[in-house]
Design a protein around this motif. Structure first.
Motif, PDB file in Angstrom:
ATOM      1  N   PHE A  40      -7.850 -49.370  17.272  1.00 13.81           N
ATOM      2  CA  PHE A  40      -7.320 -48.017  17.111  1.00 13.81           C
ATOM      3  C   PHE A  40      -6.580 -47.567  18.367  1.00 13.81           C
ATOM      4  N   GLU A  41      -7.141 -47.826  19.535  1.00 14.62           N
ATOM      5  CA  GLU A  41      -6.493 -47.375  20.772  1.00 14.62           C
ATOM      6  C   GLU A  41      -5.100 -47.995  20.913  1.00 14.62           C
ATOM      7  N   ARG A  52       2.371 -36.970  15.056  1.00 17.91           N
ATOM      8  CA  ARG A  52       1.051 -36.452  15.364  1.00 17.91           C
ATOM      9  C   ARG A  52      -0.018 -37.522  15.104  1.00 17.91           C
ATOM     10  N   PRO A  53      -1.046 -37.596  15.945  1.00 22.44           N
ATOM     11  CA  PRO A  53      -2.111 -38.570  15.705  1.00 22.44           C
ATOM     12  C   PRO A  53      -2.946 -38.265  14.479  1.00 22.44           C
ATOM     13  N   GLU A  54      -2.879 -37.020  13.973  1.00 22.46           N
ATOM     14  CA  GLU A  54      -3.563 -36.720  12.712  1.00 22.46           C
ATOM     15  C   GLU A  54      -2.883 -37.399  11.521  1.00 22.46           C
ATOM     16  N   PRO A  85     -22.295 -52.109  -7.520  1.00 21.20           N
ATOM     17  CA  PRO A  85     -21.816 -53.385  -6.978  1.00 21.20           C
ATOM     18  C   PRO A  85     -20.340 -53.671  -7.176  1.00 21.20           C
ATOM     19  N   ASP A  86     -19.660 -52.903  -8.025  1.00 21.86           N
ATOM     20  CA  ASP A  86     -18.240 -53.152  -8.311  1.00 21.86           C
ATOM     21  C   ASP A  86     -17.422 -52.082  -7.599  1.00 21.86           C
ATOM     22  N   ILE A  87     -16.749 -52.489  -6.524  1.00 20.53           N
ATOM     23  CA  ILE A  87     -16.183 -51.533  -5.565  1.00 20.53           C
ATOM     24  C   ILE A  87     -14.696 -51.799  -5.352  1.00 20.53           C
ATOM     25  N   ALA A  88     -13.913 -50.738  -5.317  1.00 22.08           N
ATOM     26  CA  ALA A  88     -12.506 -50.811  -4.927  1.00 22.08           C
ATOM     27  C   ALA A  88     -12.279 -49.951  -3.693  1.00 22.08           C
ATOM     28  N   LEU A  89     -11.475 -50.460  -2.765  1.00 20.49           N
ATOM     29  CA  LEU A  89     -11.008 -49.642  -1.647  1.00 20.49           C
ATOM     30  C   LEU A  89      -9.898 -48.737  -2.153  1.00 20.49           C
ATOM     31  N   PHE A  90     -10.086 -47.438  -1.991  1.00 18.94           N
ATOM     32  CA  PHE A  90      -9.088 -46.476  -2.454  1.00 18.94           C
ATOM     33  C   PHE A  90      -8.051 -46.191  -1.377  1.00 18.94           C
ATOM     34  N   THR A  91      -8.500 -45.815  -0.184  1.00 17.99           N
ATOM     35  CA  THR A  91      -7.546 -45.520   0.885  1.00 17.99           C
ATOM     36  C   THR A  91      -8.280 -45.452   2.212  1.00 17.99           C
ATOM     37  N   SER A  92      -7.527 -45.281   3.291  1.00 14.83           N
ATOM     38  CA  SER A  92      -8.112 -45.125   4.623  1.00 14.83           C
ATOM     39  C   SER A  92      -7.214 -44.220   5.458  1.00 14.83           C
ATOM     40  N   HIS A  93      -7.763 -43.756   6.577  1.00 10.39           N
ATOM     41  CA  HIS A  93      -7.022 -42.798   7.413  1.00 10.39           C
ATOM     42  C   HIS A  93      -7.696 -42.737   8.785  1.00 10.39           C
ATOM     43  N   PHE A  94      -6.936 -42.931   9.848  1.00 11.98           N
ATOM     44  CA  PHE A  94      -7.407 -42.552  11.182  1.00 11.98           C
ATOM     45  C   PHE A  94      -7.045 -41.089  11.366  1.00 11.98           C
ATOM     46  N   CYS A 210     -11.769 -38.501  17.114  1.00 13.79           N
ATOM     47  CA  CYS A 210     -11.182 -39.426  16.152  1.00 13.79           C
ATOM     48  C   CYS A 210     -12.254 -39.986  15.235  1.00 13.79           C
ATOM     49  N   GLY A 211     -11.921 -40.068  13.952  1.00 14.02           N
ATOM     50  CA  GLY A 211     -12.758 -40.749  12.984  1.00 14.02           C
ATOM     51  C   GLY A 211     -11.912 -41.657  12.106  1.00 14.02           C
ATOM     52  N   PHE A 212     -12.512 -42.722  11.611  1.00 12.44           N
ATOM     53  CA  PHE A 212     -11.850 -43.613  10.660  1.00 12.44           C
ATOM     54  C   PHE A 212     -12.470 -43.347   9.301  1.00 12.44           C
ATOM     55  N   THR A 213     -11.674 -42.820   8.376  1.00 12.44           N
ATOM     56  CA  THR A 213     -12.172 -42.560   7.037  1.00 12.44           C
ATOM     57  C   THR A 213     -11.843 -43.738   6.145  1.00 12.44           C
ATOM     58  N   MET A 214     -12.871 -44.256   5.486  1.00 13.24           N
ATOM     59  CA  MET A 214     -12.755 -45.383   4.565  1.00 13.24           C
ATOM     60  C   MET A 214     -13.224 -44.886   3.210  1.00 13.24           C
ATOM     61  N   ARG A 215     -12.378 -44.975   2.195  1.00 11.87           N
ATOM     62  CA  ARG A 215     -12.629 -44.306   0.924  1.00 11.87           C
ATOM     63  C   ARG A 215     -12.696 -45.327  -0.205  1.00 11.87           C
ATOM     64  N   TYR A 216     -13.705 -45.182  -1.042  1.00 18.37           N
ATOM     65  CA  TYR A 216     -13.981 -46.188  -2.061  1.00 18.37           C
ATOM     66  C   TYR A 216     -14.271 -45.531  -3.395  1.00 18.37           C
TER      67      TYR A 216
END
Length: 272
Positions: A40-41, A52-54, A85-94, A210-216
């Motif tokens: 991330f850095e 913007r870092p957002e 048990p059946d998972i999809a990655l939806f999106t992510s965001h720093f 800062c946070g890393f959002t991982m969405r499923y």
């Protein structure tokens, strides 16, 4: 080698079902977390001038190395505790609020911004992994426990130029007196429902947040390929498809998706 899973314990799952969120410790192994922080850095240092870092939304579309963390077994074990048990990655965001002028996020539910993308939108869940300490002083997320069952969806325009959104929940529908701050140390995490009401304030402190959002989502959730699908892509993370979705290739980049994303798609991850 141990094959045991490291998901949420039953008490945490019960709290998530009741409150719409829960906090956990040590999402990633220490070396794995350090690798993410360092990655991330480097990305932050390479941001184009004026950006913007957002705004570091869907970074995995142009940086497939991020799947090292997005598909980490320890992460997916936590997700499986909630969605199965059946998972999809939806999106992510720093989402990085710089010291001194980090932007605010008004009261909202994530599902409102995803309503044209997935059905049912409220069933998506977010892991919010702290890269930095997240405190009251530097604009941590605040949640309203139990609000994920209220079905509050009345929105109005935002005119505050410190906000990352131009819409917010009607304040008459939000009981901010019930809000709980989600304060986290690095490598602590929270998970929250796509239907949970939450917000965060401006960062006026001297400490970056800062946070890393991982969405499923469960693969039984239908992704709208015919609508906004050409601007977004989901990925099979674990298990098998249950809804006839089409999944992307985590080994390749998708710069064309970023180039075609309009402002209506910006912050598809909403915030936290």
């Amino acid at each position: 080698m141990s094959t045991s899973k490291r998901g949420l314990d039953p008490e945490q799952v019960a709290a998530y079902r009741t409150d719409g969120y829960v906090i956990g410790d040590g999402l990633l192994k220490p070396d794995t977390f350090l690798g993410l922080k360092n990655h991330f850095e480097r990305k932050l240092a390479a941001l184009p001038e004026g950006e913007r870092p957002e705004d570091m939304d869907v970074p995995h579309f142009t940086d497939p190395e991020l799947f090292r963390w997005l598909l980490d077994p320890d992460v997916l074990d936590v997700v499986e505790s909630v969605v199965g048990p059946d998972i999809a990655l939806f999106t992510s965001h720093f989402f990085c609020k710089p010291a001194g002028d980090g932007k605010s996020v008004p009261w909202h539910t994530d599902g409102y911004f995803w309503r044209e993308m997935i059905e049912p939108a409220g069933q998506a869940m977010t892991i919010w992994l702290a890269i930095d300490p997240s405190t009251l002083e530097n604009g941590c997320m605040k949640v309203i426990p139990g609000s994920h069952v209220d079905g509050t969806e009345s929105y109005r325009r935002v005119t505050d130029d410190t906000s990352v959104f131009d819409e917010e929940l009607d304040q008459s529908r939000v009981d901010a007196s019930r809000a709980i701050p989600v304060q986290l140390r690095p490598n602590q995490f929270s998970i929250h429902s796509g239907a949970l009401v939450h917000s965060s304030e401006v960062n006026r402190s001297a400490l970056r947040r800062c946070g890393f959002t991982m969405r499923y989502i469960s693969t039984s959730v239908r992704f709208n390929h015919e609508g906004v699908g050409h601007k977004h892509q989901i990925f099979l993370a674990r298990g098998k498809d249950r809804a006839g979705n089409t999944y992307g290739d985590p080994t390749r980049a998708y710069p064309e998706l970023v180039q075609t994303r309009g402002m209506g798609q910006r912050f598809v991850g909403a915030e936290r």
